[in-house]
Enzyme design. Structure first.
Site, mmCIF file in Angstrom:
data_model
loop_
_atom_site.group_PDB
_atom_site.id
_atom_site.type_symbol
_atom_site.label_atom_id
_atom_site.label_comp_id
_atom_site.label_asym_id
_atom_site.label_seq_id
_atom_site.Cartn_x
_atom_site.Cartn_y
_atom_site.Cartn_z
ATOM 1 N N ASP A 1 0.848 -1.138 -0.031
ATOM 2 C CA ASP A 1 -0.016 -0.017 0.077
ATOM 3 C C ASP A 1 0.981 1.212 0.062
ATOM 4 O OD1 ASP A 1 -2.513 -1.652 0.446
ATOM 5 O OD2 ASP A 1 -1.782 -1.990 2.236
ATOM 6 N N GLY B 1 -3.616 -4.008 -4.856
ATOM 7 C CA GLY B 1 -4.655 -2.970 -5.601
ATOM 8 C C GLY B 1 -3.721 -1.972 -5.838
ATOM 9 N N HIS B 2 -3.226 -1.587 -7.178
ATOM 10 C CA HIS B 2 -2.622 -0.549 -7.591
ATOM 11 C C HIS B 2 -3.500 0.657 -8.104
ATOM 12 C CE1 HIS B 2 1.341 -2.892 -7.936
ATOM 13 N NE2 HIS B 2 0.785 -3.089 -6.551
ATOM 14 N N LYS C 1 2.471 2.283 -5.185
ATOM 15 C CA LYS C 1 3.215 1.655 -6.206
ATOM 16 C C LYS C 1 2.912 2.215 -7.583
ATOM 17 C CE LYS C 1 3.678 -2.027 -4.542
ATOM 18 N NZ LYS C 1 3.167 -1.842 -3.080
ATOM 19 N N GLN D 1 2.469 -5.822 -3.289
ATOM 20 C CA GLN D 1 2.640 -5.895 -1.878
ATOM 21 C C GLN D 1 3.860 -5.073 -1.442
ATOM 22 O OE1 GLN D 1 2.162 -9.196 -3.017
ATOM 23 N NE2 GLN D 1 -0.071 -8.999 -2.930
#
Length: 420
Positions: free
Chosen positions: A12, A39-40, A15, A221
């Site tokens: 988180d 989740g990007h 990235k 991650q």
């Protein structure tokens, strides 16, 4: 030439935005590990988009995107994402490629993930229940199905065989949930997946490198969730560190040039596990509120705390980080005083090292205070314009970790990044 962008904390770190920012400088963006638990978040034309499987360079017309063999792929999630991306005028059949060796997440993997987590009760690790762990277990257990298997006429037979094996495990868990709807959706997505560009990933990317193309490897991650070097057992199921680039794409170590590590200006963590600098008070709540700290994948509120330089220095060391990129620096704009963790007090002994097993010790962070800058930095576009107290804060991090902060993100927008 391959550069890597990866997380230095518990994920988180932001990235997705950073990959999106650097993407125009590269020919290929390649995801090298993780699955739909990542989740990007990107902002495209002012609209928020969260990518879970597709590399974050997909919105750049001249950029090729590769899902590498180190990823575990949920066809259902991928199909939904492709449909979302198509709504922005992007044709994934032109710029998205998937390695044959990428392992598939089956509906029964998701069921096993849920059943296992439910059985753990208070000892649950905080899984996102996306089937990641069981899929990686089948990979290492040599039972998994891969994208390349979809092109074989025996795929359905292989699927049924593995499903029956999973069902026996689910029976042991006394898992009663009907997953028929999951399977219908899965096979629709499988048909869609067959229409995409499936390639021999390691040859594909090495031929591009030999042709002089520039590759950006995108990690999911964060380093403190690495299966080997993270806060075990509260970790993910893959290598989130630089070594994962080689394993997850099939490129040799000497091909890697820059390793760009992403860290927030503070710390967050989702789910269970050690978090030495966690603030379970009004300050932690304020960080969560100002930083909008809720999971992009799960929506879960993130645990928040001060930046942990012991863990950050460790992450820089094991990754060989050449540049640190600091995100969400603007979240600290309103704090009168900040703190950074410079050492751990482990069972009464002060140490600069990350312990082998954090869960077996009482860890109290040794904190050093810094004055806040109390200035809105979101509109600042150059380093000279940043408040002096922010520069002091960043300078201390540079000196402590031995790696320079090269960019500071001061807002969610694509253009809200200051080059140091």
């Amino acid at each position: 030439m391959v550069d890597a962008i990866l997380g230095l904390q518990w994920g988180d770190e932001g990235k997705g935005k950073i990959v999106d920012y650097f993407a125009p400088q590269y020919d290929i963006i390649a995801r090298f590990q993780g699955g739909p638990n990542a989740g990007h978040t990107l902002y495209v034309g002012g609209k928020k988009v969260v990518l879970h499987q597709i590399p974050s360079g997909v919105f750049h017309e001249n950029t090729t995107n590769l899902i590498g063999n180190g990823v575990v792929l949920d066809p259902v999630t991928l199909k939904r994402e492709c449909e979302t991306v198509a709504g922005f005028g992007v044709d994934v059949r032109k710029n998205l490629f998937i390695s044959q060796r990428t392992h598939l997440i089956l509906p029964t993997h998701r069921a096993l993930d849920k059943a296992s987590e439910l059985q753990k009760g208070n000892d649950k690790i905080g899984s996102t229940l996306k089937g990641i762990g069981p899929a990686y277990m089948d990979k290492t257990g040599r039972n998994g199905l891969r994208v390349g298997d979809l092109l074989d006429k025996s795929f359905t037979t292989s699927y049924i065989r593995l499903r029956l094996k999973h069902q026996r495990l689910l029976d042991n868990f006394n898992f009663q949930e009907d997953i028929t709807a999951w399977e219908e959706e899965f096979f629709e997505a499988i048909d869609f997946l067959r229409s995409l560009n499936v390639v021999n990933g390691e040859y594909f990317i090495n031929e591009k490198i030999s042709a002089g193309k520039k590759v950006l490897a995108e990690g999911a991650q964060g380093s403190m969730l690495d299966i080997d070097f993270g806060t075990f057992p509260f970790v993910t199921s893959s290598n989130t560190t630089t070594s994962g680039v080689c394993n997850g794409l099939g490129v040799a170590p000497q091909k890697i040039r820059d390793v760009m590590g992403v860290t927030k200006a503070y710390c967050t963590r989702v789910g269970s596990g050690p978090f030495p600098t966690e603030l379970e008070d009004e300050t932690g709540e304020e960080l969560r509120k100002l930083g909008n700290e809720f999971g992009a994948t799960t929506g879960r509120p993130r645990r928040c705390g001060w930046i942990d330089l012991v863990a950050l220095k460790y992450a820089c060391m094991i990754n060989g980080v050449t540049k640190v990129i600091m995100t969400k620096a603007d979240v600290l704009d309103k704090f009168k005083e900040l703190s950074v963790c410079t050492a751990y007090n482990v069972d009464g002994q002060v140490t600069p090292y990350v312990p082998f097993q954090m869960t077996r010790h009482q860890i109290v962070p040794e904190l050093q205070a810094f004055p806040g800058w109390n200035t809105d930095t979101t509109q600042i576009t150059d380093y000279a314009g940043l408040p002096e107290k922010m520069k002091e804060y960043v300078g201390f991090i540079n000196e402590f970790t031995g790696v320079k902060v090269s960019h500071i993100s001061n807002g969610p927008g694509r253009d809200q990044i200051v080059t140091v």
